[in-house]
Design a protein around this motif. Structure first.
Motif, short mmCIF file in Angstrom:
data_model
loop_
_atom_site.label_atom_id
_atom_site.label_comp_id
_atom_site.label_asym_id
_atom_site.label_seq_id
_atom_site.Cartn_x
_atom_site.Cartn_y
_atom_site.Cartn_z
N LEU A 70 0.80 -1.23 0.00
CA LEU A 70 0.00 0.00 0.00
C LEU A 70 0.84 1.28 0.00
CD1 LEU A 70 -2.69 -0.90 2.72
CD2 LEU A 70 -2.92 -1.16 0.25
N VAL A 71 2.11 1.19 0.30
CA VAL A 71 2.94 2.38 0.45
C VAL A 71 4.11 2.37 -0.54
CG1 VAL A 71 4.32 3.72 2.09
CG2 VAL A 71 2.34 2.49 2.88
N ASP A 72 4.49 1.22 -1.03
CA ASP A 72 5.63 1.05 -1.93
C ASP A 72 6.96 1.20 -1.20
OD1 ASP A 72 3.99 0.55 -4.15
OD2 ASP A 72 3.83 2.68 -4.61
N GLU A 73 7.96 1.75 -1.88
CA GLU A 73 9.31 1.87 -1.32
C GLU A 73 9.41 3.07 -0.38
OE1 GLU A 73 12.22 -0.13 -2.19
OE2 GLU A 73 10.65 -1.44 -2.95
N ILE A 74 9.95 2.83 0.80
CA ILE A 74 10.18 3.89 1.77
C ILE A 74 11.69 3.97 2.01
CG2 ILE A 74 9.85 4.61 4.17
CD1 ILE A 74 7.29 4.84 2.68
N GLN A 82 12.13 6.96 14.60
CA GLN A 82 11.11 8.00 14.68
C GLN A 82 10.91 8.67 13.32
OE1 GLN A 82 13.72 7.83 16.86
NE2 GLN A 82 12.63 7.12 18.67
N GLU A 83 11.99 8.93 12.59
CA GLU A 83 11.87 9.52 11.26
C GLU A 83 11.17 8.56 10.30
OE1 GLU A 83 15.89 12.35 11.41
OE2 GLU A 83 16.01 10.33 10.55
N LEU A 84 11.46 7.27 10.43
CA LEU A 84 10.80 6.26 9.58
C LEU A 84 9.30 6.21 9.89
CD1 LEU A 84 11.17 4.02 7.46
CD2 LEU A 84 11.56 2.44 9.35
N GLU A 85 8.94 6.26 11.17
CA GLU A 85 7.52 6.27 11.56
C GLU A 85 6.80 7.46 10.91
OE1 GLU A 85 8.28 4.43 16.03
OE2 GLU A 85 7.74 6.54 15.81
N ALA A 86 7.41 8.64 10.99
CA ALA A 86 6.79 9.84 10.43
C ALA A 86 6.67 9.75 8.91
CB ALA A 86 7.61 11.07 10.82
N LEU A 87 7.67 9.19 8.27
CA LEU A 87 7.66 9.04 6.81
C LEU A 87 6.54 8.10 6.36
CD1 LEU A 87 9.44 10.15 4.54
CD2 LEU A 87 10.84 8.12 4.74
N ILE A 88 6.39 6.98 7.06
CA ILE A 88 5.34 6.02 6.72
C ILE A 88 3.97 6.64 6.99
CG2 ILE A 88 4.30 3.79 7.33
CD1 ILE A 88 7.21 2.83 7.94
N ALA A 89 3.80 7.30 8.13
CA ALA A 89 2.52 7.93 8.48
C ALA A 89 2.16 8.99 7.44
CB ALA A 89 2.59 8.54 9.87
N ASN A 90 3.12 9.81 7.03
CA ASN A 90 2.88 10.85 6.03
C ASN A 90 2.46 10.23 4.69
OD1 ASN A 90 2.80 13.53 5.11
ND2 ASN A 90 4.82 13.29 4.20
N VAL A 103 1.81 4.89 13.73
CA VAL A 103 2.86 3.99 13.25
C VAL A 103 3.95 3.88 14.30
CG1 VAL A 103 4.57 3.60 11.42
CG2 VAL A 103 2.41 4.70 10.87
N SER A 104 4.42 2.66 14.53
CA SER A 104 5.59 2.48 15.39
C SER A 104 6.60 1.59 14.68
CB SER A 104 5.21 1.89 16.76
OG SER A 104 5.04 0.51 16.66
N ALA A 105 7.87 1.88 14.91
CA ALA A 105 8.95 1.10 14.31
C ALA A 105 10.01 0.85 15.37
CB ALA A 105 9.56 1.85 13.12
#
Length: 186
Positions: A70-74, A82-90, A103-105
């Protein structure tokens, strides 16, 4: 007398030729960052509240990305959790998958470190947070009888550049580092 001078000069030349290959390296830079940055080979558990299809364990690939449904490549390389969580949420918000994603990572498994040279079992080993060169050597079975137990060198990837420097037994080891323990000549 001349014979003694010649022997001393020859001995000095032999010692200079046998000097450690890391003798001219600068000390390895201390890691200023206190937060862990993701890299290729890290295993990350991502949980998205309400979207069981995304909640799973992912490995950061060689390209530094994580592929999510649903999101493809991140892009994950160099990011904190924390930056990854924000990127996925955005990304989820922009695609209208969910209005207010939670989102939690967390890192489940760090990328390995490598140790070479005068240790009992050189190779690749699992990283343990808080490691030092001495810890890495003990994981690899300890020093050989020829090892220089007072010095080592570390090769480290920092972003797009590779740095190499001298290390002591107390120098911190990071995931992905290559530690080299030299031979002690005398």
């Amino acid at each position: 007398m001349i014979r003694h001078v010649l022997l001393i000069a020859a001995g000095s030349a032999v010692l200079a030729a046998c000097s450690s290959p890391q003798g001219n390296l600068p000390p390895i830079q201390k890691m200023e960052q206190t937060v862990y940055r993701l890299g290729a080979g890290d295993e990350v558990r991502i949980s998205v509240f309400g979207l069981d299809a995304l909640t799973n364990t992912y490995v950061v690939g060689d390209a530094g990305t994580i592929s999510l449904p649903l999101v493809d490549e991140i892009p994950a390389r160099g990011k904190t959790t924390q930056e990854l969580e924000a990127l996925i949420a955005n990304n989820l918000r922009q695609r209208d998958v969910i209005k207010d994603p939670s989102v939690s990572a967390q890192v489940l498994k760090y990328r390995p470190f490598f140790i070479l040279g005068e240790v009992q079992r050189p190779g690749q080993y699992a990283y343990v947070p808080g490691m030092s060169v001495l810890t890495a050597v003990s994981i690899a079975g300890g020093y050989t009888f020829r090892a220089d137990s007072k010095s080592a060198s570390i090769t480290r990837n920092e972003g797009d550049k590779i740095i190499k420097g001298q290390a002591t037994p107390q120098t911190p080891v990071m995931p992905g580092d290559t530690v080299f323990v030299p031979e002690d000549w005398f």
